[in-house]
Design an enzyme around this catalytic site. Structure first.
Site, PDB file in Angstrom:
ATOM      1  CG  PHE A  92       1.010  12.643 -54.844  1.00 28.32           C
ATOM      2  CD1 PHE A  92      -0.334  12.666 -55.178  1.00 28.32           C
ATOM      3  CD2 PHE A  92       1.399  11.926 -53.721  1.00 28.32           C
ATOM      4  CE1 PHE A  92      -1.281  12.007 -54.404  1.00 28.32           C
ATOM      5  CE2 PHE A  92       0.468  11.270 -52.941  1.00 28.32           C
ATOM      6  CZ  PHE A  92      -0.871  11.314 -53.284  1.00 28.32           C
ATOM      7  CB  SER A  93       3.426  16.849 -58.730  1.00 28.45           C
ATOM      8  OG  SER A  93       2.047  16.998 -58.985  1.00 28.45           O
ATOM      9  CB  THR A  94       8.047  13.519 -57.311  1.00 27.18           C
ATOM     10  OG1 THR A  94       7.959  14.304 -56.111  1.00 27.18           O
ATOM     11  CG2 THR A  94       9.508  13.184 -57.550  1.00 27.18           C
ATOM     12  CE  LYS A 134       2.115  18.206 -62.681  1.00 28.28           C
ATOM     13  NZ  LYS A 134       1.487  17.552 -61.527  1.00 28.28           N
ATOM     14  CE1 TYR A 181       2.385  21.642 -60.998  1.00 25.07           C
ATOM     15  CE2 TYR A 181       0.724  21.227 -59.313  1.00 25.07           C
ATOM     16  CZ  TYR A 181       1.874  20.842 -59.995  1.00 25.07           C
ATOM     17  OH  TYR A 181       2.497  19.669 -59.661  1.00 25.07           O
TER      18      TYR A 181
END
Length: 382
Positions: A64-66, A68, A154
């Site tokens: 997921f947003s890891t 980013k 966010y």
């Protein structure tokens, strides 16, 4: 298979095994470096709720947003190469982005979630996630929800198209190629760090255990809140097991990584830009990565979060230190469900945790926090 012979490795392994026995975890990888030395490298559990194969070191977890943080690192590498500047308008590199009053939005503002472009198209579907060109056009033509630079919210999914559009406009290169050519290949992790999986790795994919529709975290907020605009309920965790989403390029939410690949990248950032003789950026660039651009209340996540150019930052939130620890100079990114990867340059520490049993968490609270905190306590840097 060689494992670090360190006390901290053994303590973390004990904790992970306890978490699995208690039903808090299903499959887990944990990897940590300090001062360029690998001190923790753990794999445990199984690859999915219906996949009893044991997790391997090269198992790929959707994090997921890891993701980013990996995309942000790619952008900083390009800045190091002189391909872009943080304080320049995005429109300098991506002229179409200037539409609807965005001509003065800087790269730094866009990458720190201050552009007001968090809302997803409606309806939001799997096809929306997989439409790269459509996503770029959505962001370029978007109308900011606030005056850019005056608030932060966010960009949970739209971050992918923000960073992707900037990178392509500045270099003519697709961000997935930049990630592979500037990070994965030089670090020797090209087979364990993907944003959009290639053919041939399907048998190494962990499967996410996600709550059934309607069983997730109930938030006491109205359905038109910015939270749901950024993260529509129709795009819950279950869609990320879909092979169409796994193959798409979505550098905000669908990176497939091993913990050891993520930890090695952050080990370089914890070590002045270099690990195992491979330099990603200069020490001076690390200082720019650590800049806090906003610590305001996030309109989407409803927390006062410190944000830099593409990264979330460490330090207490509402008086409590989070998964990155107590120092505001730590930086990285966590993902929905509880994955995380970050570095703490003041202590030379880099940590990555990949999981497949999603937790009810916004910033990797719960089992992942316990793992990261134990590592810091064992090293005397909590």
């Amino acid at each position: 298979m060689s494992r670090p012979r360190t006390a901290v490795h053994d303590r973390v392994l004990e904790l992970v095994q306890q978490q699995i026995a208690a039903g808090q975890q299903l499959g887990v990888q944990v990897c940590a470096y300090q001062n360029g030395e690998k001190i923790v490298d753990i794999v445990a559990g199984v690859m999915g709720p219906d996949d009893p194969r044991p997790v391997q070191p090269d198992t790929l977890f959707n994090s997921f947003s890891t993701t980013k943080g990996v995309a942000a690192t790619a952008l900083h590498i390009l800045a190091e190469q002189g391909k872009l500047e943080y304080e320049q308008p995005v429109a300098r590199y991506w002229p179409a982005f200037a539409a609807n009053g965005k001509e003065r939005v800087t790269v730094a503002q866009a990458m720190s979630h201050q552009a007001g472009l968090h809302a997803m198209p409606t309806p939001s579907t799997i096809e929306t996630l997989c439409d790269w060109e459509g996503g770029l056009n959505w962001v370029a033509s978007g109308v900011p929800a606030w005056e850019p630079g005056t608030a932060t919210g966010y960009h949970a999914i739209t971050y992918a198209w923000v960073v992707g559009g900037i990178v392509y406009g500045a270099t003519g290169r697709h961000i997935k190629d930049v990630i592979r050519e500037e990070i994965a290949i030089p670090l020797g992790v090209a087979d364990e760090l993907f944003v959009g999986i290639p053919e041939g790795v399907e048998d190494r994919l962990a499967t996410l255990a996600v709550p059934a529709p309607g069983e997730g975290m109930a938030l006491p907020i109205p359905p038109d809140h910015d939270f749901f605009k950024a993260m529509p309920p129709s795009l819950g965790g279950h869609v990320y097991n879909d092979m169409r989403v796994r193959r798409a390029c979505l550098p905000s939410a669908n990176g497939h990584f091993s913990a050891r690949a993520l930890a090695k990248m952050y080990a370089a950032l914890a070590g002045g830009g270099v690990v195992d003789g491979v330099r990603l950026v200069s020490p001076e660039r690390i200082a720019l990565m650590q800049r806090i651009l906003t610590a305001d209340m996030d309109r989407v996540l409803m927390l006062p979060l410190r944000k830099g150019v593409g990264f979330m930052m460490g330090g207490p939130v509402n008086g409590v230190s989070g998964v990155f620890g107590p120092r505001e100079t730590a930086f990285g990114h966590s993902g929905a469900g509880g994955s995380t990867a970050f570095c703490d340059p003041e202590t030379g520490l880099a940590v990555a945790v990949t999981i497949n049993q999603m937790q009810m968490t916004l910033q990797a609270e719960g089992p992942t926090y316990a793992i990261c905190q134990l590592i810091r306590e064992e090293l005397g840097c909590a």
